[in-house]
Design a protein around this motif. Structure first.
Motif, PDB file in Angstrom:
ATOM      1  N   SER A 135      56.233  54.015   2.893  1.00 58.65           N
ATOM      2  CA  SER A 135      54.917  54.462   2.425  1.00 58.65           C
ATOM      3  C   SER A 135      54.979  55.906   1.986  1.00 58.65           C
ATOM      4  CB  SER A 135      53.872  54.315   3.540  1.00 58.65           C
ATOM      5  OG  SER A 135      53.757  52.970   3.956  1.00 58.65           O
ATOM      6  N   PHE A 136      54.273  56.210   0.899  1.00 63.85           N
ATOM      7  CA  PHE A 136      54.082  57.592   0.480  1.00 63.85           C
ATOM      8  C   PHE A 136      52.690  57.664  -0.152  1.00 63.85           C
ATOM      9  CE2 PHE A 136      56.438  55.212  -2.654  1.00 63.85           C
ATOM     10  CZ  PHE A 136      55.845  55.495  -3.875  1.00 63.85           C
ATOM     11  N   GLY A 137      51.837  58.518   0.457  1.00 63.94           N
ATOM     12  CA  GLY A 137      50.451  58.574  -0.004  1.00 63.94           C
ATOM     13  C   GLY A 137      49.774  57.229   0.181  1.00 63.94           C
ATOM     14  N   ASP A 138      49.132  56.729  -0.875  1.00 56.87           N
ATOM     15  CA  ASP A 138      48.440  55.438  -0.807  1.00 56.87           C
ATOM     16  C   ASP A 138      49.306  54.291  -1.310  1.00 56.87           C
ATOM     17  OD1 ASP A 138      48.471  56.098  -3.466  1.00 56.87           O
ATOM     18  OD2 ASP A 138      46.296  56.153  -3.729  1.00 56.87           O
ATOM     19  N   ILE A 139      50.617  54.531  -1.450  1.00 60.70           N
ATOM     20  CA  ILE A 139      51.545  53.522  -1.967  1.00 60.70           C
ATOM     21  C   ILE A 139      52.369  52.950  -0.824  1.00 60.70           C
ATOM     22  CG2 ILE A 139      53.361  53.025  -3.645  1.00 60.70           C
ATOM     23  CD1 ILE A 139      50.773  54.055  -4.907  1.00 60.70           C
ATOM     24  N   GLN A 140      52.524  51.626  -0.819  1.00 60.61           N
ATOM     25  CA  GLN A 140      53.413  50.951   0.123  1.00 60.61           C
ATOM     26  C   GLN A 140      54.393  50.074  -0.641  1.00 60.61           C
ATOM     27  OE1 GLN A 140      51.197  48.740   3.084  1.00 60.61           O
ATOM     28  NE2 GLN A 140      51.464  50.393   4.560  1.00 60.61           N
ATOM     29  N   VAL A 141      55.673  50.247  -0.321  1.00 62.66           N
ATOM     30  CA  VAL A 141      56.726  49.444  -0.942  1.00 62.66           C
ATOM     31  C   VAL A 141      57.380  48.612   0.149  1.00 62.66           C
ATOM     32  CG1 VAL A 141      58.837  49.458  -2.325  1.00 62.66           C
ATOM     33  CG2 VAL A 141      57.116  51.253  -2.661  1.00 62.66           C
ATOM     34  N   ASP A 142      57.268  47.301   0.041  1.00 61.30           N
ATOM     35  CA  ASP A 142      57.870  46.382   1.003  1.00 61.30           C
ATOM     36  C   ASP A 142      59.198  45.915   0.420  1.00 61.30           C
ATOM     37  OD1 ASP A 142      58.625  44.113   2.548  1.00 61.30           O
ATOM     38  OD2 ASP A 142      56.550  43.865   3.199  1.00 61.30           O
ATOM     39  N   LEU A 143      60.291  46.415   0.986  1.00 62.63           N
ATOM     40  CA  LEU A 143      61.614  46.123   0.439  1.00 62.63           C
ATOM     41  C   LEU A 143      62.093  44.712   0.764  1.00 62.63           C
ATOM     42  CD1 LEU A 143      63.249  49.553   1.345  1.00 62.63           C
ATOM     43  CD2 LEU A 143      62.529  48.799  -0.926  1.00 62.63           C
ATOM     44  N   THR A 167      65.211  52.476  -6.303  1.00 62.23           N
ATOM     45  CA  THR A 167      66.277  53.481  -6.301  1.00 62.23           C
ATOM     46  C   THR A 167      65.751  54.821  -5.825  1.00 62.23           C
ATOM     47  OG1 THR A 167      67.409  52.355  -8.119  1.00 62.23           O
ATOM     48  CG2 THR A 167      68.024  54.633  -7.705  1.00 62.23           C
ATOM     49  N   LEU A 168      64.555  55.190  -6.270  1.00 62.28           N
ATOM     50  CA  LEU A 168      63.941  56.446  -5.817  1.00 62.28           C
ATOM     51  C   LEU A 168      63.535  56.358  -4.350  1.00 62.28           C
ATOM     52  CD1 LEU A 168      61.777  57.150  -8.976  1.00 62.28           C
ATOM     53  CD2 LEU A 168      63.758  58.469  -8.229  1.00 62.28           C
ATOM     54  N   VAL A 169      63.020  55.211  -3.926  1.00 66.78           N
ATOM     55  CA  VAL A 169      62.610  55.026  -2.526  1.00 66.78           C
ATOM     56  C   VAL A 169      63.820  55.166  -1.598  1.00 66.78           C
ATOM     57  CG1 VAL A 169      61.851  53.280  -0.870  1.00 66.78           C
ATOM     58  CG2 VAL A 169      60.542  53.659  -2.964  1.00 66.78           C
ATOM     59  N   ARG A 170      64.939  54.596  -1.975  1.00 75.44           N
ATOM     60  CA  ARG A 170      66.139  54.676  -1.137  1.00 75.44           C
ATOM     61  C   ARG A 170      66.674  56.107  -1.042  1.00 75.44           C
ATOM     62  NH1 ARG A 170      67.573  49.454  -0.063  1.00 75.44           N
ATOM     63  NH2 ARG A 170      67.221  47.877  -1.671  1.00 75.44           N
ATOM     64  N   ARG A 214      49.822  64.635 -14.240  1.00 72.36           N
ATOM     65  CA  ARG A 214      50.144  65.597 -13.177  1.00 72.36           C
ATOM     66  C   ARG A 214      50.568  64.818 -11.935  1.00 72.36           C
ATOM     67  NH1 ARG A 214      45.278  69.811 -12.692  1.00 72.36           N
ATOM     68  NH2 ARG A 214      44.066  67.873 -12.642  1.00 72.36           N
ATOM     69  N   PRO A 215      51.764  64.244 -11.989  1.00 66.91           N
ATOM     70  CA  PRO A 215      52.195  63.345 -10.902  1.00 66.91           C
ATOM     71  C   PRO A 215      52.318  64.056  -9.568  1.00 66.91           C
ATOM     72  CG  PRO A 215      54.015  63.864 -12.363  1.00 66.91           C
ATOM     73  CD  PRO A 215      52.788  64.389 -13.026  1.00 66.91           C
ATOM     74  N   ARG A 216      51.909  63.357  -8.540  1.00 72.37           N
ATOM     75  CA  ARG A 216      51.991  63.883  -7.178  1.00 72.37           C
ATOM     76  C   ARG A 216      53.273  63.443  -6.480  1.00 72.37           C
ATOM     77  NH1 ARG A 216      47.554  62.473  -2.402  1.00 72.37           N
ATOM     78  NH2 ARG A 216      48.571  63.640  -0.708  1.00 72.37           N
ATOM     79  N   TYR A 217      53.768  62.270  -6.822  1.00 72.77           N
ATOM     80  CA  TYR A 217      54.910  61.693  -6.124  1.00 72.77           C
ATOM     81  C   TYR A 217      56.165  61.580  -6.989  1.00 72.77           C
ATOM     82  CZ  TYR A 217      51.088  60.404  -3.050  1.00 72.77           C
ATOM     83  OH  TYR A 217      49.976  60.450  -2.248  1.00 72.77           O
ATOM     84  N   LEU A 218      56.019  61.079  -8.203  1.00 69.29           N
ATOM     85  CA  LEU A 218      57.165  60.848  -9.080  1.00 69.29           C
ATOM     86  C   LEU A 218      57.422  62.125  -9.880  1.00 69.29           C
ATOM     87  CD1 LEU A 218      56.036  57.296 -10.176  1.00 69.29           C
ATOM     88  CD2 LEU A 218      57.964  57.800  -8.665  1.00 69.29           C
ATOM     89  N   ARG A 227      62.645  62.996  -8.538  1.00 72.97           N
ATOM     90  CA  ARG A 227      62.549  62.989  -7.088  1.00 72.97           C
ATOM     91  C   ARG A 227      61.265  62.266  -6.693  1.00 72.97           C
ATOM     92  NH1 ARG A 227      64.047  67.136  -3.276  1.00 72.97           N
ATOM     93  NH2 ARG A 227      64.369  68.594  -4.992  1.00 72.97           N
ATOM     94  N   LEU A 228      61.377  61.355  -5.737  1.00 72.94           N
ATOM     95  CA  LEU A 228      60.186  60.762  -5.119  1.00 72.94           C
ATOM     96  C   LEU A 228      59.816  61.671  -3.966  1.00 72.94           C
ATOM     97  CD1 LEU A 228      58.078  58.531  -4.914  1.00 72.94           C
ATOM     98  CD2 LEU A 228      59.683  57.231  -3.528  1.00 72.94           C
ATOM     99  N   ARG A 229      58.716  62.384  -4.100  1.00 68.05           N
ATOM    100  CA  ARG A 229      58.345  63.397  -3.108  1.00 68.05           C
ATOM    101  C   ARG A 229      58.005  62.765  -1.771  1.00 68.05           C
ATOM    102  NH1 ARG A 229      53.984  67.327  -5.205  1.00 68.05           N
ATOM    103  NH2 ARG A 229      55.804  68.390  -6.087  1.00 68.05           N
TER     104      ARG A 229
END
Length: 232
Positions: A135-143, A167-170, A214-218, A227-229
């Motif tokens: 999870s980052f912010g309001d995003i959830q990635v289920d691998l 790839t960025l999440v890893r 104005r990306p916050r994460y990507l 970079r995935l912040r």
């Protein structure tokens, strides 16, 4: 029972900078090991097994890049580079050689500490196995289920968009070069197709960022990669 202090190995030949790093790190609860030469740094990294290495590039005996390569021959310890070199190709070479992150001199101690924390968290998560949901912010990635949600709502990604995001999440919190993204997402034959990354990164931002302009994460690292912040 008190937690043992994590040891940080500082490989830096400038005594003034070494003193500054020692004071800053000790005041934030780290134990500091230090040396002023590359050869001794490699030996201490092997013998003392620090939790993280801070490595300056301008050493008197070995180039910092060579020190990094020697450490990477046998260790995955997080390595954060300190460099006065601002050239993009230098940064790319460092990341491709296995650096976890870099800071360009002059730098703030707050930023250095943040980079160390990110590197240590990544190491800890690798040691216990990859987390199935990131999870980052309001995003959830289920691998495991290969799903992405934003504010609890499914986000449809194309296969390429999903591979790029994974790839960025890893590498959460770490700069990933364009070359690495092209190799991992499209394949080695696409090494010169940097425009692919730019196009698909824009697609991801439109789907995941509140304000794609104005990306916050990507985050773009100009001339180097993305970079995935990690805001954890």
């Amino acid at each position: 029972m008190m937690q043992p202090q994590l040891a940080i190995l500082v490989i830096e030949d400038e005594l003034q900078i070494r003193r500054f790093l020692r004071t800053s790190l000790v005041s934030h609860g780290y134990r500091v090991l230090e040396t002023g030469t590359g050869q001794e740094g490699v030996e201490q990294a092997a013998q003392l097994q620090p939790a993280c290495v801070i490595l300056d590039l301008g050493l008197p005996d070995l180039d910092g890049l060579e020190v990094l390569r020697r450490i990477r021959n046998w260790s995955t310890v997080p390595v954060v580079i300190l460099t006065a070199r601002g050239q993009e190709q230098d940064k790319i070479a460092l990341l491709d050689a296995g650096a976890d992150d870099y800071l360009t001199k002059p730098f703030g101690v707050g930023e250095l500490l943040a980079r160390i924390r990110v590197a240590l968290r990544r190491t800890a998560s690798t040691a216990v196995g990859e987390a199935p949901v990131v999870s980052f912010g309001d995003i959830q990635v289920d691998l495991v289920r290969r799903t992405v949600m934003r504010n609890g709502v499914d986000v449809h990604l194309t296969p390429i968009e999903y591979r790029l995001l994974v790839t960025l999440v890893r590498n959460l919190g770490r700069v990933v070069t364009q070359r690495q993204l092209l190799h991992d997402v499209w394949g080695p034959e696409y090494a010169d197709a940097a425009h692919y990354v730019r196009i698909y990164m824009q697609h991801l931002r439109h789907k995941l960022e509140a304000d794609p302009s104005r990306p916050r994460y990507l985050i773009t690292e100009p001339g180097v990669g993305y970079r995935l912040r990690d805001e954890g």
